[in-house]
Design a protein around this motif. Structure first.
Motif, PDB file in Angstrom:
ATOM      1  N   ARG A 117      -3.468  -5.776   4.003  1.00 62.46           N
ATOM      2  CA  ARG A 117      -2.300  -5.602   3.145  1.00 62.46           C
ATOM      3  C   ARG A 117      -1.244  -6.667   3.419  1.00 62.46           C
ATOM      4  O   ARG A 117      -0.604  -7.189   2.499  1.00 62.46           O
ATOM      5  CB  ARG A 117      -1.683  -4.216   3.367  1.00 62.46           C
ATOM      6  CG  ARG A 117      -0.566  -3.883   2.378  1.00 62.46           C
ATOM      7  CD  ARG A 117       0.106  -2.578   2.718  1.00 62.46           C
ATOM      8  NE  ARG A 117       0.863  -2.691   3.946  1.00 62.46           N
ATOM      9  CZ  ARG A 117       1.395  -1.658   4.598  1.00 62.46           C
ATOM     10  NH1 ARG A 117       1.202  -0.440   4.149  1.00 62.46           N
ATOM     11  NH2 ARG A 117       2.080  -1.838   5.705  1.00 62.46           N
ATOM     12  N   THR A 118      -1.061  -7.021   4.704  1.00 61.47           N
ATOM     13  CA  THR A 118      -0.098  -8.055   5.047  1.00 61.47           C
ATOM     14  C   THR A 118      -0.485  -9.395   4.432  1.00 61.47           C
ATOM     15  O   THR A 118       0.349 -10.107   3.864  1.00 61.47           O
ATOM     16  CB  THR A 118       0.007  -8.201   6.573  1.00 61.47           C
ATOM     17  OG1 THR A 118       0.480  -6.969   7.132  1.00 61.47           O
ATOM     18  CG2 THR A 118       0.974  -9.316   6.948  1.00 61.47           C
ATOM     19  N   LEU A 119      -1.758  -9.742   4.543  1.00 61.14           N
ATOM     20  CA  LEU A 119      -2.226 -11.008   3.982  1.00 61.14           C
ATOM     21  C   LEU A 119      -2.094 -11.025   2.466  1.00 61.14           C
ATOM     22  O   LEU A 119      -1.660 -12.026   1.879  1.00 61.14           O
ATOM     23  CB  LEU A 119      -3.675 -11.257   4.399  1.00 61.14           C
ATOM     24  CG  LEU A 119      -3.904 -11.457   5.899  1.00 61.14           C
ATOM     25  CD1 LEU A 119      -5.397 -11.608   6.187  1.00 61.14           C
ATOM     26  CD2 LEU A 119      -3.137 -12.663   6.417  1.00 61.14           C
ATOM     27  N   LEU A 120      -2.470  -9.908   1.827  1.00 58.10           N
ATOM     28  CA  LEU A 120      -2.349  -9.848   0.371  1.00 58.10           C
ATOM     29  C   LEU A 120      -0.892  -9.926  -0.064  1.00 58.10           C
ATOM     30  O   LEU A 120      -0.568 -10.566  -1.075  1.00 58.10           O
ATOM     31  CB  LEU A 120      -2.996  -8.558  -0.149  1.00 58.10           C
ATOM     32  CG  LEU A 120      -4.530  -8.489  -0.076  1.00 58.10           C
ATOM     33  CD1 LEU A 120      -5.017  -7.115  -0.482  1.00 58.10           C
ATOM     34  CD2 LEU A 120      -5.150  -9.571  -0.961  1.00 58.10           C
ATOM     35  N   THR A 121      -0.015  -9.277   0.706  1.00 56.52           N
ATOM     36  CA  THR A 121       1.401  -9.328   0.376  1.00 56.52           C
ATOM     37  C   THR A 121       1.937 -10.750   0.533  1.00 56.52           C
ATOM     38  O   THR A 121       2.725 -11.231  -0.294  1.00 56.52           O
ATOM     39  CB  THR A 121       2.194  -8.366   1.279  1.00 56.52           C
ATOM     40  OG1 THR A 121       1.658  -7.039   1.143  1.00 56.52           O
ATOM     41  CG2 THR A 121       3.663  -8.341   0.900  1.00 56.52           C
ATOM     42  N   GLY A 122       1.496 -11.436   1.595  1.00 52.57           N
ATOM     43  CA  GLY A 122       1.916 -12.819   1.785  1.00 52.57           C
ATOM     44  C   GLY A 122       1.409 -13.724   0.677  1.00 52.57           C
ATOM     45  O   GLY A 122       2.134 -14.607   0.199  1.00 52.57           O
ATOM     46  N   ALA A 277       7.071  -4.576  -0.239  1.00 52.87           N
ATOM     47  CA  ALA A 277       5.802  -4.165   0.370  1.00 52.87           C
ATOM     48  C   ALA A 277       5.734  -4.572   1.832  1.00 52.87           C
ATOM     49  O   ALA A 277       5.120  -3.878   2.652  1.00 52.87           O
ATOM     50  CB  ALA A 277       4.631  -4.775  -0.409  1.00 52.87           C
ATOM     51  N   GLY A 278       6.358  -5.688   2.178  1.00 51.40           N
ATOM     52  CA  GLY A 278       6.318  -6.152   3.558  1.00 51.40           C
ATOM     53  C   GLY A 278       7.095  -5.275   4.517  1.00 51.40           C
ATOM     54  O   GLY A 278       6.940  -5.401   5.738  1.00 51.40           O
ATOM     55  N   GLN A 279       7.937  -4.378   3.994  1.00 45.65           N
ATOM     56  CA  GLN A 279       8.709  -3.483   4.861  1.00 45.65           C
ATOM     57  C   GLN A 279       8.007  -2.154   5.128  1.00 45.65           C
ATOM     58  O   GLN A 279       8.489  -1.345   5.923  1.00 45.65           O
ATOM     59  CB  GLN A 279      10.075  -3.212   4.238  1.00 45.65           C
ATOM     60  CG  GLN A 279      10.881  -4.457   3.968  1.00 45.65           C
ATOM     61  CD  GLN A 279      10.927  -5.379   5.152  1.00 45.65           C
ATOM     62  OE1 GLN A 279      11.284  -4.978   6.257  1.00 45.65           O
ATOM     63  NE2 GLN A 279      10.562  -6.637   4.937  1.00 45.65           N
ATOM     64  N   VAL A 280       6.874  -1.908   4.468  1.00 47.84           N
ATOM     65  CA  VAL A 280       6.146  -0.650   4.652  1.00 47.84           C
ATOM     66  C   VAL A 280       5.226  -0.791   5.843  1.00 47.84           C
ATOM     67  O   VAL A 280       4.313  -1.622   5.842  1.00 47.84           O
ATOM     68  CB  VAL A 280       5.337  -0.288   3.396  1.00 47.84           C
ATOM     69  CG1 VAL A 280       4.568   1.010   3.620  1.00 47.84           C
ATOM     70  CG2 VAL A 280       6.255  -0.177   2.188  1.00 47.84           C
TER      71      VAL A 280
END
Length: 315
Positions: A117-122, A277-280
């Protein structure tokens, strides 16, 4: 609620930095990026040193110098070089690729393994940035883009190292901010003198811009930023970065007459969504290799046993 307030206060830093580009182009002397970086960093750093009256000790002399070089000494000149050579909103959005840099560095140096999820958000944040930048490709300057990317890499490294080293016991984020701003400003000073020569003559408009940059845009904003790094993960903090280009683009549209196309607006929306999204935080964190997961029941049993060992009531 405490974490939410930390996120909101930390977010004020990139929102403030979003005004950097408009203030630079409208209030600062032309073609003086090093002097502008110096005037932003050194007065703010000296003011914070005078306010906190705390100096580094031991290894923190070289640590503060290293962080000052990454977060200030290299970052500011590159930032202002890009601001002088690119449209305000365009210079800022390039910096929103920072979450990808930080995710990689945090995995290497902090053990914060990026989740899918972190990579997709980035990637989503970078995609949103590309939508905005590519719409203005004809106005982009290669040196400006490279300077913006280099400044982002420097800030990303500084963010991760700030998280890795933390702060000395009894030292608050305000003192740490003063150390870095002073160290960074002292690094910029001789380079500015050699490259750009003597300081330019300043008028009232220039002075007003520098006062704003040194106080609100630097001293207060960096204090909030380093405070957030101490309380959130490095990845969470850096995902607030896209707020800077969003703010810059809005200021460019509202105050400088820079047009925003529908595609650019979509890109801004995607970047803002990536920020949220990065704060979840994930519900569970991945266990280290070879370390078994502990269920909530087992954790409860361990807490009860711990209380009994120290004589606390079990309920």
């Amino acid at each position: 609620m405490k974490r939410a307030s930390t996120v909101l206060f930390t977010a004020l830093a990139p929102v403030s930095w979003g005004s950097t580009y408009a203030v630079t182009t409208e209030f600062m002397p032309a073609d003086r990026p090093l002097f502008t970086g110096l005037m932003r960093a050194l007065p703010a750093g000296v003011a914070l040193l005078a306010l906190t009256r705390v100096l580094p000790r031991g290894a923190w002399w070289w640590k503060a110098a290293t962080l000052g070089a990454l977060n200030i000494g290299a970052f500011f000149p590159l930032l202002f070089l890009s601001a002088y050579r690119l449209p305000g909103g365009m210079a800022a959005v390039v910096g929103s690729v920072g979450p990808l840099f930080v995710a990689g560095l945090a995995a290497l140096l902090l053990g914060e393994r990026p989740t899918p999820r972190t990579l997709l958000t980035g990637i989503a944040a970078a995609f949103g940035v590309s939508l905005v930048v590519l719409r203005a490709a004809s106005a982009l300057d290669l040196v400006g883009v490279l300077a913006a990317l280099a400044s982002t890499a420097s800030m990303a490294t500084g963010t991760v190292m700030t998280k890795r080293w933390g702060r000395p016991e009894g030292v608050g984020p305000l003192a740490l901010t003063g150390w870095q701003l002073t160290a960074g400003g002292l690094l910029i000073a001789p380079v500015a003198l050699l490259v750009e020569g003597a300081p330019p003559a300043l008028d009232g408009r220039n002075i007003a811009g520098y006062v704003y940059m040194a106080l609100a845009n630097t001293a207060v904003a960096y204090w909030l930023w380093f405070r957030g790094i101490g309380r959130l993960t490095a990845t969470q903090v850096t995902f607030l970065g896209p707020l800077s280009p969003l703010t810059a683009a809005v200021i460019g549209w509202a105050a400088l007459g820079q047009a925003l196309t529908p595609v650019q607006l979509v890109g801004m929306a995607i970047a803002f969504g990536a920020t949220l999204a990065g704060q979840v935080r994930p519900r569970t964190s991945a266990a280290a290799p070879g370390v078994p997961r502990i269920s909530s029941v087992e954790r409860g049993i361990q807490r009860i046993r711990s209380r009994r060992r120290v004589g606390w009531p079990s309920a």
